[in-house]
Design a protein around this motif. Structure first.
Motif, PDB file in Angstrom:
ATOM      1  N   ARG A   7       6.371  75.401  46.143  1.00  0.00           N
ATOM      2  CA  ARG A   7       6.509  76.432  45.190  1.00  0.00           C
ATOM      3  C   ARG A   7       6.769  76.192  43.588  1.00  0.00           C
ATOM      4  O   ARG A   7       6.276  76.897  42.700  1.00  0.00           O
ATOM      5  CB  ARG A   7       7.867  77.324  45.625  1.00  0.00           C
ATOM      6  CG  ARG A   7       7.581  78.082  46.758  1.00  0.00           C
ATOM      7  CD  ARG A   7       9.008  78.774  46.880  1.00  0.00           C
ATOM      8  NE  ARG A   7       8.940  79.499  48.309  1.00  0.00           N
ATOM      9  CZ  ARG A   7       9.415  80.971  48.506  1.00  0.00           C
ATOM     10  NH1 ARG A   7       9.790  81.431  47.483  1.00  0.00           N
ATOM     11  NH2 ARG A   7       9.278  81.331  49.566  1.00  0.00           N
ATOM     12  N   HIS A   8       6.915  75.068  43.619  1.00  0.00           N
ATOM     13  CA  HIS A   8       7.165  74.655  42.131  1.00  0.00           C
ATOM     14  C   HIS A   8       5.996  74.023  41.376  1.00  0.00           C
ATOM     15  O   HIS A   8       5.851  74.274  40.128  1.00  0.00           O
ATOM     16  CB  HIS A   8       8.222  73.444  41.940  1.00  0.00           C
ATOM     17  CG  HIS A   8       9.574  74.353  42.389  1.00  0.00           C
ATOM     18  ND1 HIS A   8      10.447  75.017  41.718  1.00  0.00           N
ATOM     19  CD2 HIS A   8      10.282  73.926  43.718  1.00  0.00           C
ATOM     20  CE1 HIS A   8      11.391  75.601  42.587  1.00  0.00           C
ATOM     21  NE2 HIS A   8      11.509  74.530  43.579  1.00  0.00           N
ATOM     22  N   THR A   9       5.175  72.957  42.123  1.00  0.00           N
ATOM     23  CA  THR A   9       4.024  72.436  41.683  1.00  0.00           C
ATOM     24  C   THR A   9       2.856  72.888  42.043  1.00  0.00           C
ATOM     25  O   THR A   9       1.788  72.682  41.510  1.00  0.00           O
ATOM     26  CB  THR A   9       4.134  70.756  42.264  1.00  0.00           C
ATOM     27  OG1 THR A   9       3.945  71.005  43.578  1.00  0.00           O
ATOM     28  CG2 THR A   9       5.452  70.260  41.877  1.00  0.00           C
ATOM     29  N   GLY A  10       2.619  73.762  43.211  1.00  0.00           N
ATOM     30  CA  GLY A  10       1.534  74.336  43.692  1.00  0.00           C
ATOM     31  C   GLY A  10       0.862  73.518  44.511  1.00  0.00           C
ATOM     32  O   GLY A  10      -0.279  73.675  44.903  1.00  0.00           O
ATOM     33  N   GLU A  11       1.347  72.302  44.738  1.00  0.00           N
ATOM     34  CA  GLU A  11       0.794  71.247  45.520  1.00  0.00           C
ATOM     35  C   GLU A  11       0.320  71.748  47.184  1.00  0.00           C
ATOM     36  O   GLU A  11       1.492  72.207  47.613  1.00  0.00           O
ATOM     37  CB  GLU A  11       1.399  69.966  45.571  1.00  0.00           C
ATOM     38  CG  GLU A  11       0.869  68.670  46.250  1.00  0.00           C
ATOM     39  CD  GLU A  11       1.822  67.492  46.293  1.00  0.00           C
ATOM     40  OE1 GLU A  11       1.447  66.614  47.320  1.00  0.00           O
ATOM     41  OE2 GLU A  11       2.726  67.664  45.686  1.00  0.00           O
ATOM     42  N   ILE A  12      -0.499  71.352  47.575  1.00  0.00           N
ATOM     43  CA  ILE A  12      -0.725  71.808  49.107  1.00  0.00           C
ATOM     44  C   ILE A  12       0.043  70.905  49.975  1.00  0.00           C
ATOM     45  O   ILE A  12      -0.432  69.418  49.769  1.00  0.00           O
ATOM     46  CB  ILE A  12      -2.218  71.886  49.331  1.00  0.00           C
ATOM     47  CG1 ILE A  12      -2.689  73.059  48.563  1.00  0.00           C
ATOM     48  CG2 ILE A  12      -2.575  72.139  50.876  1.00  0.00           C
ATOM     49  CD1 ILE A  12      -4.350  73.316  49.036  1.00  0.00           C
ATOM     50  N   ILE A  13       0.948  71.024  50.851  1.00  0.00           N
ATOM     51  CA  ILE A  13       1.635  69.979  51.368  1.00  0.00           C
ATOM     52  C   ILE A  13       0.904  69.780  52.746  1.00  0.00           C
ATOM     53  O   ILE A  13       0.749  68.685  53.271  1.00  0.00           O
ATOM     54  CB  ILE A  13       3.270  70.555  51.811  1.00  0.00           C
ATOM     55  CG1 ILE A  13       3.953  70.544  50.121  1.00  0.00           C
ATOM     56  CG2 ILE A  13       4.038  69.738  52.699  1.00  0.00           C
ATOM     57  CD1 ILE A  13       5.206  71.085  50.230  1.00  0.00           C
TER      58      ILE A  13
END
Length: 55
Positions: A7-13
Motif C-alpha cells: 500500500r505504501h510503495t505500490g510494489e507488487i509483492i
C-alpha cells in the motif's frame, strides 16, 4: 491466489502466474462482456467492416 501490492510503495509483492490458456480465457471474457455492454458499438464495427469489404 490474489495479487498482493504494498500500500505504501505500490510494489507488487506477489501475483499468480497465468498459462497462455488462462490468459486467452480472460481476454475472451473481456471481449464477451464488452460486446454485451456495448452492442450498438459492436454492430457499428461490423457494419463498418462490411462497408470496407465491399469496396
Amino acid at each position: 491466489m490474489p495479487i498482493v501490492i504494498d500500500r505504501h510503495t505500490g510494489e507488487i509483492i506477489s501475483k499468480p502466474e497465468l498459462t497462455q490458456q488462462q490468459k486467452d480465457l480472460v481476454w475472451e471474457a473481456i471481449v464477451r462482456n464488452w460486446v454485451k455492454q456495448n452492442p450498438e458499438k459492436f454492430r457499428a464495427m461490423l457494419d463498418e467492416e462490411k462497408d470496407t469489404d465491399g469496396e
